[in-house]
Design a protein around this motif. Structure first.
Motif, PDB file in Angstrom:
ATOM      1  N   UNK A  82      42.440  19.037  45.676  1.00 38.05           N
ATOM      2  CA  UNK A  82      42.553  20.580  45.060  1.00 38.05           C
ATOM      3  C   UNK A  82      44.001  20.660  45.815  1.00 38.05           C
ATOM      4  N   UNK A  83      44.583  20.839  46.038  1.00 38.69           N
ATOM      5  CA  UNK A  83      46.194  20.557  46.425  1.00 38.69           C
ATOM      6  C   UNK A  83      46.830  20.045  45.883  1.00 38.69           C
ATOM      7  N   UNK A  84      47.151  19.012  45.888  1.00 41.05           N
ATOM      8  CA  UNK A  84      47.258  17.672  44.914  1.00 41.05           C
ATOM      9  C   UNK A  84      46.959  18.274  43.488  1.00 41.05           C
ATOM     10  N   UNK A 140      40.986  27.204  40.661  1.00 41.29           N
ATOM     11  CA  UNK A 140      40.668  27.263  42.654  1.00 41.29           C
ATOM     12  C   UNK A 140      39.964  26.387  42.420  1.00 41.29           C
ATOM     13  N   UNK A 141      38.711  26.256  43.885  1.00 36.72           N
ATOM     14  CA  UNK A 141      37.958  25.282  43.827  1.00 36.72           C
ATOM     15  C   UNK A 141      36.360  25.842  43.985  1.00 36.72           C
ATOM     16  N   UNK A 142      35.783  25.612  43.243  1.00 30.24           N
ATOM     17  CA  UNK A 142      34.130  25.754  43.627  1.00 30.24           C
ATOM     18  C   UNK A 142      32.997  25.278  43.404  1.00 30.24           C
ATOM     19  N   UNK A 143      32.858  23.697  44.436  1.00 32.91           N
ATOM     20  CA  UNK A 143      32.091  23.218  44.180  1.00 32.91           C
ATOM     21  C   UNK A 143      31.073  23.309  43.548  1.00 32.91           C
ATOM     22  N   UNK A 164      27.469  30.635  46.904  1.00 30.35           N
ATOM     23  CA  UNK A 164      28.622  30.397  46.138  1.00 30.35           C
ATOM     24  C   UNK A 164      29.817  30.118  46.761  1.00 30.35           C
ATOM     25  N   UNK A 165      30.617  28.839  46.669  1.00 29.94           N
ATOM     26  CA  UNK A 165      31.967  28.269  48.086  1.00 29.94           C
ATOM     27  C   UNK A 165      32.936  28.848  46.838  1.00 29.94           C
ATOM     28  N   UNK A 166      33.712  29.537  47.043  1.00 25.65           N
ATOM     29  CA  UNK A 166      35.271  29.053  45.990  1.00 25.65           C
ATOM     30  C   UNK A 166      35.918  29.455  47.469  1.00 25.65           C
ATOM     31  N   UNK A 184      41.051  25.880  49.916  1.00 22.23           N
ATOM     32  CA  UNK A 184      40.521  24.351  49.205  1.00 22.23           C
ATOM     33  C   UNK A 184      40.394  23.442  50.023  1.00 22.23           C
ATOM     34  N   UNK A 185      40.431  23.509  50.877  1.00 20.32           N
ATOM     35  CA  UNK A 185      40.018  22.166  51.811  1.00 20.32           C
ATOM     36  C   UNK A 185      38.700  22.496  52.847  1.00 20.32           C
ATOM     37  N   UNK A 186      38.145  23.971  52.807  1.00 23.94           N
ATOM     38  CA  UNK A 186      36.815  24.235  53.642  1.00 23.94           C
ATOM     39  C   UNK A 186      36.330  23.810  52.262  1.00 23.94           C
ATOM     40  N   UNK A 187      36.514  24.667  51.230  1.00 23.29           N
ATOM     41  CA  UNK A 187      35.517  24.344  50.134  1.00 23.29           C
ATOM     42  C   UNK A 187      35.322  22.713  49.233  1.00 23.29           C
ATOM     43  N   UNK A 188      36.075  21.813  49.524  1.00 19.29           N
ATOM     44  CA  UNK A 188      35.820  20.406  49.344  1.00 19.29           C
ATOM     45  C   UNK A 188      34.890  19.674  50.102  1.00 19.29           C
TER      46      UNK A 188
END
Length: 442
Positions: free
Chosen positions: A130-132, A153-156, A174-176, A206-210
């Motif tokens: 996500x960061x990349x 944003x990241x929403x797995x 929900x995780x964002x 980002x990292x935690x969501x991933x």
């Protein structure tokens, strides 16, 4: 504000997400490079089996709330929130995830984004992706480094095939992953109907969501392989793994979910996700933290070999000249997905060892024929069992669980069944004159 939604990728995740966003009241465009798939979806048909999805999708295609296109230009102009739902398969010959499809969406979409919008990743990706992609998005979007206008944003996703519609409209959480209050607000607004219904939300980086998605899959895979490892011990000691699992399930620290011993996991998520997790940990210098997943994977693959061994034992030590009926082709019930299917893996191994294998599955026949054309297929369980020296129950469809043994008695050559899912009633089958065997049971 009423947002307009685009969904890039129209596979299991994307098609379900698009239809469910329409059900929540949004105007939605689904985007895919596959013209045949887009034509099918535009006609209200789903190119795979997922319970409850096709009626929902057809309903919103007919209403005009949901449509599909191959045009990135059309989607970029239309959407306020762009969901990325493409696949991340395992790289050929490697453990790592293949991110070419995720990268392609960003590379093709970003230069077309000429107004404020939010790009939301839902694909399962290695931590750091996500960061990349956020950097890439800022670089390619008009306006250069102006990240205020176009943001990531990241929403797995946490969908279970066979329950995808239910899991989207009634998720357990929900995780964002966000980097701004604006991104958080947009996603809270998009998911407002779910949040108002009491769905918990975790807002993080980002990292935690991933990591949430791959950690969840690693945990589930570990639990499945744990009970399958206990099945190996049970076979060595004469114990019964089903009774063992039942006793463990009453412990509130353990619980009974995913504690059913059997043929192990397959599909397009768990196997490739835990391997990609290990690969990424190695790249980060944290490979020792996940070495246990190698054994999780190994236990899972051993179950397939053990199933072949049990089937061979029921054929007097050799498959040569023996007919084997395989009940199941999908990797799990309520799906036509055969990716890394344990059932088809076992069927193919037996065929390679000289067995005459006939497969039946309620929904996955077409996919199985395309992937394994050398296997024989039947139109019903009874037809598959004609002349069989042993029947293998490898995908726990309700049709198989509820089948009466007497239905097969007149057609089989020998009354022998190996239950690869520990889902059949051994008393019922034995009373009907069958030799019943299962993984981890006497």
């Amino acid at each position: 504000m009423t947002y307009r939604i685009t969904v890039f990728g129209t596979g299991y995740l994307g098609a379900t997400h698009a239809a469910c966003m329409a059900e929540l009241g949004y105007e939605v465009i689904g985007v895919d490079v596959d013209t045949e798939k887009i034509a099918m979806l535009s006609a209200g048909k789903v190119p795979f089996y997922e319970p409850d999805l096709e009626p929902l999708l057809a309903k919103h295609v007919e209403s005009g709330r949901l449509r599909f296109t191959t045009s990135y230009e059309e989607a970029a102009e239309f959407g306020d929130v762009h969901f990325v739902c493409v696949g991340t398969p395992q790289k050929k010959g490697e453990y790592a995830a293949d991110l070419r499809y995720v990268d392609a969406v960003i590379d093709n979409l970003a230069p077309l984004l000429r107004r404020e919008c939010l790009v939301v990743g839902k694909s399962t990706v290695p931590v750091g992706t996500a960061a990349r992609l956020a950097e890439r998005l800022a670089e390619l979007a008009p306006g250069g480094d102006d990240a205020a206008a176009v943001e990531l944003a990241w929403n797995p996703e946490f969908l279970r095939e066979g329950y995808a519609v239910q899991d989207t409209l009634h998720p357990d959480r929900l995780v964002i992953g966000v980097r701004s209050e604006r991104a958080e607000k947009v996603l809270r607004d998009v998911y407002a109907p779910l949040l108002e219904a009491g769905v918990p939300i975790v807002v993080t980086d980002f990292a935690t969501a991933e990591l949430v998605k791959v950690s969840a899959n690693a945990f589930l895979a570990t639990k499945i392989s744990f009970i399958n490892a206990m099945a190996e011990v049970c076979e060595a000691t004469g114990a019964d793994v089903t009774h063992l699992a039942e006793a463990l399930s009453y412990d509130p620290r353990i619980g009974g979910r995913f504690l059913q011993a059997g043929l192990g996991f397959g599909g397009g998520c768990l196997p490739k996700d835990i391997r990609a997790f290990m690969a990424r940990a190695g790249e980060l210098g944290a490979d020792q933290a996940l070495t246990f997943l190698r054994e999780v994977d190994a236990i899972n693959m051993r179950r397939r070999a053990r199933m072949v061994d049990l089937a061979r034992e029921q054929c007097d030590g050799s498959f040569l000249g023996k007919r084997i009926a395989v009940f199941g082709a999908a990797f799990k019930p309520n799906s036509d997905d055969i990716r890394d299917s344990p059932a088809l893996n076992v069927a193919a191994q037996i065929q390679l060892q000289g067995g005459e294998v006939t497969v039946y599955d309620p929904k996955a026949m077409d996919n199985a024929r395309k992937m394994f054309p050398s296997l024989a297929y039947a139109d019903s369980a009874v037809e598959a069992a004609v002349g069989a020296h042993v029947v293998l129950h490898l995908t726990e469809w309700q049709e198989f669980r509820e089948m009466e043994p007497e239905l097969l008695n007149p057609v089989v050559a020998e009354r022998r069944i190996v239950d690869g899912r520990n889902a059949l009633d051994p008393v019922k089958w034995r009373q009907a004159g069958w030799v019943y065997r299962a993984l981890g049971r006497p």
